[in-house]
Enzyme design. Structure first.
Site, PDB file in Angstrom:
ATOM      1  N   ASN A 150       0.870  -1.181   0.000  1.00 18.44           N
ATOM      2  CA  ASN A 150       0.000   0.000   0.000  1.00 18.44           C
ATOM      3  C   ASN A 150       0.905   1.228   0.000  1.00 18.44           C
ATOM      4  O   ASN A 150       1.539   1.540   1.005  1.00 18.44           O
ATOM      5  CB  ASN A 150      -0.900  -0.023   1.247  1.00 18.44           C
ATOM      6  CG  ASN A 150      -1.823   1.188   1.323  1.00 18.44           C
ATOM      7  OD1 ASN A 150      -1.485   2.267   0.851  1.00 18.44           O
ATOM      8  ND2 ASN A 150      -2.978   1.013   1.935  1.00 18.44           N
ATOM      9  N   VAL A 199       9.309  -2.494   5.507  1.00 21.69           N
ATOM     10  CA  VAL A 199       9.628  -1.126   5.093  1.00 21.69           C
ATOM     11  C   VAL A 199       9.546  -0.160   6.281  1.00 21.69           C
ATOM     12  O   VAL A 199      10.006   0.975   6.203  1.00 21.69           O
ATOM     13  CB  VAL A 199       8.707  -0.696   3.916  1.00 21.69           C
ATOM     14  CG1 VAL A 199       7.310  -0.366   4.392  1.00 21.69           C
ATOM     15  CG2 VAL A 199       9.309   0.452   3.134  1.00 21.69           C
ATOM     16  N   GLU A 234      11.099   0.192   9.049  1.00 24.71           N
ATOM     17  CA  GLU A 234      12.297   0.696   9.720  1.00 24.71           C
ATOM     18  C   GLU A 234      13.358   1.182   8.746  1.00 24.71           C
ATOM     19  O   GLU A 234      14.293   1.877   9.144  1.00 24.71           O
ATOM     20  CB  GLU A 234      12.892  -0.399  10.627  1.00 24.71           C
ATOM     21  CG  GLU A 234      11.929  -0.750  11.750  1.00 24.71           C
ATOM     22  CD  GLU A 234      12.448  -1.778  12.721  1.00 24.71           C
ATOM     23  OE1 GLU A 234      12.036  -1.758  13.893  1.00 24.71           O
ATOM     24  OE2 GLU A 234      13.270  -2.626  12.344  1.00 24.71           O
TER      25      GLU A 234
HETATM   26 MO1  MOS Z   1      10.963  -2.625  16.491  1.00 27.10          MO
HETATM   27  S1  MOS Z   1      12.406  -1.617  17.515  1.00 27.10           S
HETATM   28  O1  MOS Z   1      11.587  -4.228  16.517  1.00 27.10           O
HETATM   29  O2  MOS Z   1       9.516  -2.399  17.273  1.00 27.10           O
END
Ligand code: MOS
Length: 760
Positions: free
Chosen positions: A646, A718, A720
């Site tokens: 999305n 996506v 992080e």
């Molecule tokens: Mo992420 S820091 O694994 O919620």
């Protein structure tokens, strides 16, 4: 279903619903204030009392005595729970410190009591009447002075130190060399919704309405902490106002609510007050990182070494800043090391893109500095050292379980597996064009706009794609309406929406006919939300359950009409069709409806191929030539992260992460009181985070990419990726604007002003 061969053509490829920029289906609930967050759950059980958590006033030592008499007499007080009357407690697998301290104290603001009263104000007022006598012990609070005592500790089951070739020799003989040290600050997740829980016991059955990213982990750790069977605990967490890792694990709000409710014999709700959160819960550890890069004059890296030091309580792991350096750039001779020193600060643990966020903040400044030494464009330098195979395997094993996964030491593996797909260079090429990189002057301090000195910077974004088992149940009712149930969470990321899109695509139903129910431990166990594994893994679990339902429906159709050819069946517009035959799903479901449940289970494709996500950050800043005030002017991220399920929710994830990267670059820092061992700026008045007004223009481009090796969705994580490298792109832009190189985050104006080229 088992996913152990790359995906071929499947119903998701239709992209009628998946891949569309659908607005979040939970949006109206959020914007009208009717999405029930944990602390809003007034309706779920009657007679709720209020709990208020008291935190320790020392960082390390013992409680000698605790006098509750005055607090107990205070108006409205129902009960007070401390370690003395809480009963026997263990520690959950994912917690480093105990969630209830006393008499031993492990960190500042460790919970030592919860006061239960009829109103919040009464509980708070009584908590201030608890008198505690402490014996304070000496603690270690300063990473720099404890750094030399750092020890290696496995990271997610991977050895925290690695070596390929002969780094020392290659570095010492390299023609061009860099040897610099960078530091990143302690950071606080600062999600908008505080940790909050309502707990209610019904006999020996405990229900907790809470705010938690990983339902099954919360159930397991609550059971372990209380010493009861998992089956006795139900965790419900349908709406979560941000987590960023702070809500991956059980925290004191949930345990204190459970204990308080048991003693008070009525439901109790607890929210951690904002000023308690940074010291009571978790934070991202500061890091010190030494980076050495050696290269030939043509820009080819011959040696790369990255050492990272961080701190944690005993038993806690490192913030592994050097981890990604095993896989990001080519280079025959390499070494990495991630060491952790004992600090008596609060527990350090995962915060958005743990390891890569601070790791790339350092590495990507080093790459910028190295490019300058080589007199190369920083994009060309990165492209020159791009690689299609992993130079130092494994950067990370596939697991969502950082604490229990053991390294498979004797397992044979390809030491340099290929990436499933890696388009890092393409991200830079497209971004350079779009951002107008050709307007950048490589000599710093040359461009200005009135009092603003202007500069541009880039950095690579890189983070692994983790796939993990995820289950779901789908229920088709006689109206032809489909309900999806899975314990997956939506932490503001759009899980509800992409799961609904997946189910709609699979079943040939419009989105309006899909209901998604999440965040309840009575639903099948999903991947949960963390480590950017949730979106791809949980939709794959829904895909598996829908396939099973499709098979059941096809058999029913065949039962009705024996000529019905199952192999050609398609699901569209509420029908199953094959040739000239079609049946309404609603009719086949019948009055009793149809239920299917399945899980996606991933084979070893993630070991045969390194699955990662890539991006290129572009940043333009202005720095006031007189005051050194820094303003981000424009940001662009070009991302290659498989199929984008999305584009609207994915974009929101990336711009949110970029914003967090700006926070790390320019403002976020938990300041340590090194005498008493606590974070001083422990609220949102003192701990600054960026807001929309800080970043006037952000753009995100997703490469049109699919990764069939990752999952049947052909998607990847996506959530992080966008923070990875963002801080360094800001830092590099500041250098390009001013010629002042700051290697110590956050880059506040005091670190620049003395060195600014033009003085008043
Ligand atoms: Mo992420 S820091 O694994 O919620």
């Amino acid at each position: 279903m088992k996913f152990d061969t790359p995906a071929t053509n499947n119903p998701i490829d239709q992209l009628k619903v998946v891949g569309q920029p659908v607005s979040r289906i939970d949006g109206p609930l959020k914007t009208t204030g009717t999405a029930p967050y944990a602390y809003d759950r007034h309706d779920v059980v009657p007679n709720q009392a209020y709990g208020y958590v008291l935190g320790s006033a020392i960082a390390k030592g013992r409680i000698d005595s605790i006098n509750l008499a005055e607090a107990k007499e205070s108006p409205g007080v129902i009960a007070i729970v401390t370690a003395e009357n809480a009963g026997k407690l263990s520690k959950g697998d994912y917690n480093t410190a105990l969630l209830l301290g006393g008499p031993e104290i492990q960190h500042y603001h460790q919970a030592i009591a919860v006061v239960v009263a009829e109103t919040f104000e009464q509980a708070r007022s009584a908590a201030h009447l608890i008198h505690v006598n402490y014996s304070r012990a000496k603690g270690s609070f300063d990473l720099a002075s404890e750094k030399s005592k750092g020890v290696p500790k496995d990271v997610f089951g991977t050895s925290s130190e690695s070596s390929v070739g002969n780094f020392d020799k290659a570095f010492s003989t390299a023609k061009v060399r860099l040897d610099n040290t960078y530091t990143t600050a302690h950071e606080s997740h600062s999600m908008l919704e505080p940790h909050a829980s309502v707990a209610a016991w019904d006999g020996d059955q405990l229900t907790i309405w809470t705010s938690n990213q990983m339902i099954a982990w919360a159930v397991g750790d609550m059971a372990k902490t209380l010493g009861v069977a998992k089956e006795k605990i139900r965790v419900i967490s349908p709406y979560i106002g941000g987590g960023f890792g702070a809500k991956l694990f059980l925290r004191s709000d949930a345990l204190m609510a459970a204990l308080a409710s048991r003693v008070a014999r009525r439901p109790v709700k607890v929210s951690l007050q904002r000023a308690l959160i940074p010291n009571n819960t978790v934070h991202r550890s500061a890091t010190i990182q030494r980076i050495r890069i050696g290269a030939n004059r043509d820009g080819k890296i011959t040696a790369i070494g990255h050492e990272s030091w961080s701190g944690n309580l005993p038993g806690g792991g490192p913030e592994a800043g050097a981890l990604q350096t095993r896989a990001l750039y080519a280079g025959a001779n390499r070494m990495t090391s991630n060491r952790v020193s004992h600090l008596d600060l609060p527990e350090a643990n995962a915060m958005r893109a743990p390891n890569e966020a601070p790791g790339l903040a350092a590495l990507e400044i080093a790459m910028d500095e190295m490019a300058e030494k080589l007199d190369m464009d920083p994009i060309q330098f990165r492209i020159k050292n791009d690689t299609q195979i992993v130079p130092d395997y494994p950067p990370r094993p596939a697991s969502n379980d950082p604490q229990t996964k053991k390294p498979e030491k004797n397992e044979p593996h390809n030491p340099h597996p290929p990436f499933s797909i890696r388009q890092l260079s393409k991200c830079f090429e497209i971004g350079a064009e779009r951002f107008g990189w050709d307007k950048r002057l490589s000599k710093p301090g040359q461009l200005s706009d009135g009092r603003w000195m202007l500069g541009m910077g880039v950095a690579s974004a890189f983070r692994d794609n983790v796939v993990t088992k995820s289950a779901a149940r789908v229920i088709l009712d006689r109206r032809g309406h489909l309900t999806v149930e899975t314990d997956m969470t939506d932490i503001g990321t759009g899980s509800y929406t992409i799961i609904a899109q997946t189910a709609a695509e699979m079943m040939g139903l419009p989105l309006e006919k899909i209901t998604v129910r999440l965040g309840d431990s009575s639903f099948p166990v999903s991947a949960g939300s963390g480590g950017q594994w949730g979106g791809n893994s949980s939709t794959s679990g829904v895909y598996a359950a829908c396939l099973k339902l499709r098979d059941a429906i096809a058999l029913l159709a065949k039962g009705q009409k024996s000529e019905f050819n199952i192999t050609d069946a398609v699901f569209t517009d509420g029908f199953i069709r094959s040739g000239s035959h079609s049946f309404l799903l609603a009719e086949l479901a019948g009055s009793r409806g149809l239920v299917a449940e399945d899980a996606i289970e991933f084979g070893d494709l993630d070991k045969r191929f390194q699955q990662s996500t890539f991006g290129a950050h572009f940043v333009e800043v202005g720095v006031d030539r007189f005051t050194a005030e820094i303003r981000v002017r424009r940001m662009l991220a070009v991302c290659a992260a498989g199929r984008i399920l999305n584009p609207k929710t994915a974009r929101s994830q990336v711009i949110g992460a970029m914003t967090m990267g700006v926070g790390a670059a320019l403002m976020e820092s938990l300041e340590v009181d090194k005498r008493f061992g606590y974070f001083v700026n422990h609220d949102l008045a003192g701990y600054e985070v960026p807001v929309h007004a800080d970043i006037p223009h952000q753009e995100v481009i997703f490469l049109d990419e699919t990764d069939p090796i990752s999952s049947p969705m052909k998607a990847k994580g996506v959530g992080e990726l966008g923070i990875c490298g963002a801080a360094a792109a800001v830092a590099n832009a500041i250098y390009n604007a001013t010629g002042v190189r700051v290697r110590d985050y956050p880059i506040t104006l005091d670190k620049l002003i003395e060195k600014m080229p033009i003085k008043v």
